[in-house]
Write a protein that holds these residues in place. Sequence first.
Motif, mmCIF file in Angstrom:
data_model
loop_
_atom_site.group_PDB
_atom_site.id
_atom_site.type_symbol
_atom_site.label_atom_id
_atom_site.label_comp_id
_atom_site.label_asym_id
_atom_site.label_seq_id
_atom_site.Cartn_x
_atom_site.Cartn_y
_atom_site.Cartn_z
ATOM 1 N N PRO A 73 26.514 -0.926 8.512
ATOM 2 C CA PRO A 73 26.957 -0.323 7.267
ATOM 3 C C PRO A 73 26.059 0.799 6.788
ATOM 4 O O PRO A 73 26.486 1.636 6.013
ATOM 5 C CB PRO A 73 26.938 -1.509 6.288
ATOM 6 N N PRO A 76 27.623 4.501 8.888
ATOM 7 C CA PRO A 76 29.067 4.390 9.046
ATOM 8 C C PRO A 76 29.542 5.203 10.240
ATOM 9 O O PRO A 76 29.113 6.329 10.467
ATOM 10 C CB PRO A 76 29.619 4.952 7.731
ATOM 11 N N THR A 707 32.479 -3.370 4.520
ATOM 12 C CA THR A 707 31.833 -2.067 4.682
ATOM 13 C C THR A 707 32.143 -1.477 6.049
ATOM 14 O O THR A 707 32.509 -0.300 6.181
ATOM 15 C CB THR A 707 30.309 -2.209 4.510
ATOM 16 N N ASP A 708 31.981 -2.276 7.082
ATOM 17 C CA ASP A 708 32.269 -1.793 8.436
ATOM 18 C C ASP A 708 33.725 -1.372 8.568
ATOM 19 O O ASP A 708 34.020 -0.291 9.085
ATOM 20 C CB ASP A 708 31.949 -2.894 9.445
ATOM 21 N N LEU A 710 36.019 -0.508 6.300
ATOM 22 C CA LEU A 710 36.415 0.637 5.487
ATOM 23 C C LEU A 710 35.840 1.944 6.036
ATOM 24 O O LEU A 710 36.368 3.028 5.742
ATOM 25 C CB LEU A 710 35.949 0.430 4.043
ATOM 26 N N ASN A 711 34.766 1.872 6.820
ATOM 27 C CA ASN A 711 34.167 3.063 7.414
ATOM 28 C C ASN A 711 34.612 3.320 8.846
ATOM 29 O O ASN A 711 34.248 4.338 9.429
ATOM 30 C CB ASN A 711 32.636 2.934 7.404
ATOM 31 N N HIS A 716 40.076 1.836 9.119
ATOM 32 C CA HIS A 716 39.891 2.051 7.685
ATOM 33 C C HIS A 716 41.204 2.087 6.912
ATOM 34 O O HIS A 716 41.282 1.606 5.783
ATOM 35 C CB HIS A 716 39.085 3.330 7.438
ATOM 36 N N ALA A 747 29.328 -4.439 -1.317
ATOM 37 C CA ALA A 747 29.684 -3.615 -0.162
ATOM 38 C C ALA A 747 29.394 -2.139 -0.403
ATOM 39 O O ALA A 747 29.294 -1.358 0.561
ATOM 40 C CB ALA A 747 31.162 -3.798 0.174
ATOM 41 N N ALA A 748 29.230 -1.733 -1.642
ATOM 42 C CA ALA A 748 29.102 -0.312 -1.974
ATOM 43 C C ALA A 748 27.656 0.171 -2.009
ATOM 44 O O ALA A 748 27.339 1.131 -2.717
ATOM 45 C CB ALA A 748 29.776 -0.039 -3.324
ATOM 46 N N ARG A 752 28.523 6.507 1.106
ATOM 47 C CA ARG A 752 29.853 6.749 1.650
ATOM 48 C C ARG A 752 30.804 5.592 1.339
ATOM 49 O O ARG A 752 31.949 5.803 0.939
ATOM 50 C CB ARG A 752 29.772 6.960 3.160
ATOM 51 N N THR A 753 30.312 4.354 1.500
ATOM 52 C CA THR A 753 31.151 3.200 1.203
ATOM 53 C C THR A 753 31.465 3.150 -0.290
ATOM 54 O O THR A 753 32.587 2.826 -0.694
ATOM 55 C CB THR A 753 30.455 1.901 1.636
#
Length: 782
Positions: A73, A76, A707-708, A710-711, A716, A747-748, A752-753
């Motif tokens: 994470p 990304p 996180t993984d 969404l990136n 995504h 997760a943020a 970027r996340t």
Amino acid sequence: MTAGGPGNPGQPAGRDPARPQGPLAPPGGAGRAKAPQPGAQQHHGPGAGARGTGPDGGSPIPVTPVGPHSAGPDTPTSDPAGSEGGSPLGGKQARSMGDAQREMANMMSAAFQERARGAVDELSGHPAVGDLFGDLVSGDVVAGNKTEIIALFPGLHGAKVGAYRVPVEPIRRCYVAPAGFGALEAAVAQRRLVVVRGRSGTGKAAAVLRALAGSDDVCVMKLDSRTDLSTLAPGQLPDCQAIVLFDLTADQLVRLDEDTVDRLGAELAAANRWLGLTVSDDLPISAAVEAAAVEVGDPPAARTVFDRHLELGQPSATARAHLLADPEIAQLLADELGPATSLDRAARVARMLSVGTEPAGLAAVVRARLDGRAHDECVQWFRTLPSMRAHCTALALAVLNGLPRAHVTAAADRLIELITPTTDRPDPGPVVNPFATDAGVSPETLRATTTAGTLSTVEGDIPVTELRYLDSLFPSWVLRHAWDEHDSARPHVVGWLHELGGHSYQDVRARAAAAVGVLATRDFDFVFVRIIGSWARSEDPDLRDSAALALGPPAQDPALREVVTTIVDEWIADDDSPLLQATAARTFGGDAGLARPSNTLRQLAALAEVDNLAVAVAVARSLGELVMNGTAALAGRVLTGIAGWVTSGRAQLRLVARLAFLRLTYLRGAPAPGGGQPDPAVRQLPTLLLLAMRDRRFVGQLAWLWTDGLNAADAHRAMGVSLTAWAEAVERHPAARAAVVDLLCSAASHPRTAAIIARAASGWRDDGGPAAPTGHDVLDRL
């Protein structure tokens, strides 16, 4: 519940109020592990996966060690496949993910799994017990039969103590208290060990369960009937509030001496638990047991107990009056509900009568069951059915018992076509009027009843009319009789069941596969070659699922277990037959996989390396079922393994990991270990979210996997759609919405996340739809 009992957590002697009491306990409550802070623990998700520990400290799915340059994470990925020369599945990995999503669109739901498990139990002649285990991660051996499955727990002096969970809600709903029940409640409020004495058949066991159950959601563990109480260590049993043991023998009473009684009382108090025992009044007891004994007085009348159970089993007053007005049923009750009738028998009569709304033939069915001659009577009834249509409908109902009537009759029509094909005949014969009075088979002829039910679809619940045998053992008896005694019909039945395994309606497939599995325990070679093996090689994933389900009953049969294991191992090793490998992967999603979780996770990890889309989808689906039907500890091992796959450095494993996690995000409702019924109160909430709300140790894993995903270039978009579904699902559940917000903030931690999540939350808020409250909350926290 009287003050101080296990069903009254508000009193000083009740359960620990710090322990979460309901399925929606907010995260961070007392008694939980400290929640990971945003930007801290979630960075170590992949590393924890590689080190091999889940929330219970057990081994996860085996993974390749994570190197220092693995994607995570903090870095990304724009294209996880870019550094490896393309997709492992013959095209771009993003396209592979899309193909896999389409393959997974028609996946087995929790309700489908429940149908399949219940069908196997019913067709085996052993009705399911219900929720037996919960999260019994400390039990090291499982033994017993279908009606009494026991986990073994540590006792004193190296002994093993057997116990299993018993449902108390039926007792709470149906109980009719004797005059002296208040004395038992008072005893439960005052001490931790109580003994109820009385004559056989007077409801001692029900009285103990009712007193301990109270009005709250209490977990009760029943000890194996052979338990030596001098070896019982109450604190070693899993999380429960009460322990019971019924009908103590003279030998068990001798071992229950004063020292044992004192020790048990002290250990029960330390563990905040109660122990309820019953003993016949004709057995001598010691002074120590006498001090804990309670007499509850004369039991209620058998007719009173019958009326209560019938009212709850058949809520319609009109339907009850219709049944009781029947002369045959009235005579049955006159014969059965006398002064000497045990309360258990009165309740059984009520339960048997409550399954029907029409009295025709019902009294005869109940009498046969009560007298122990129901099987022979069933066989004689089947032999004397008036027509081939009646026989075919009876067999169709045996296989599809409880499904919509239209499906049962359509299946019967197809069986008739297979037996009497008309296309090859030069003279098709006279046209049969389908509206004639003798063209159909009535529920009365079938000894069945119709009830209003619902069919769950993507669009919502649809009302249907279900058809079900009055006697719950008829499906097993009819199937076995038709198979064992009618050789000339067997080839037609084989072809018919083979077709039903690919039916468009998943509940039909589940019950057909269950029937094939039960028949396989009787004629394995015959059934395997003609049905299961053919299903296993099919291009149709539904047929492969049917093959996996059908292998369940023989896999549980001691005489066939090793044969099935060998077959599955050969499928796994057959690199030239990826469809067989996919079927093998699906066998690990059911009871066979849950029985040996460590072996299951190793096998699925090996299959995840296979360069084939069907195998990848099968692995992902089975992992989802392990989470849904297993313990929280097993769910932790699955998630830890998936996190390790994501960081393994191999595109194939990353694809399967992301596909598996995507599948897991779409699961809904609380897990139901051991085949128990899912909790209806949370049926629309994400399963992974519920796990995280109950155990904060899941939060770090889930945050990192979100996180993984969404990136990830290949996942995504799909993950974003699933995230929106989560935000919408928690709209009416404040505690669940707060948990989603906490999870997304965890997760943020990477800019970027954070930007991805903020963009999604802005869309939810501005859309003004079901996810708008979650969008507002996320943006406020970010």
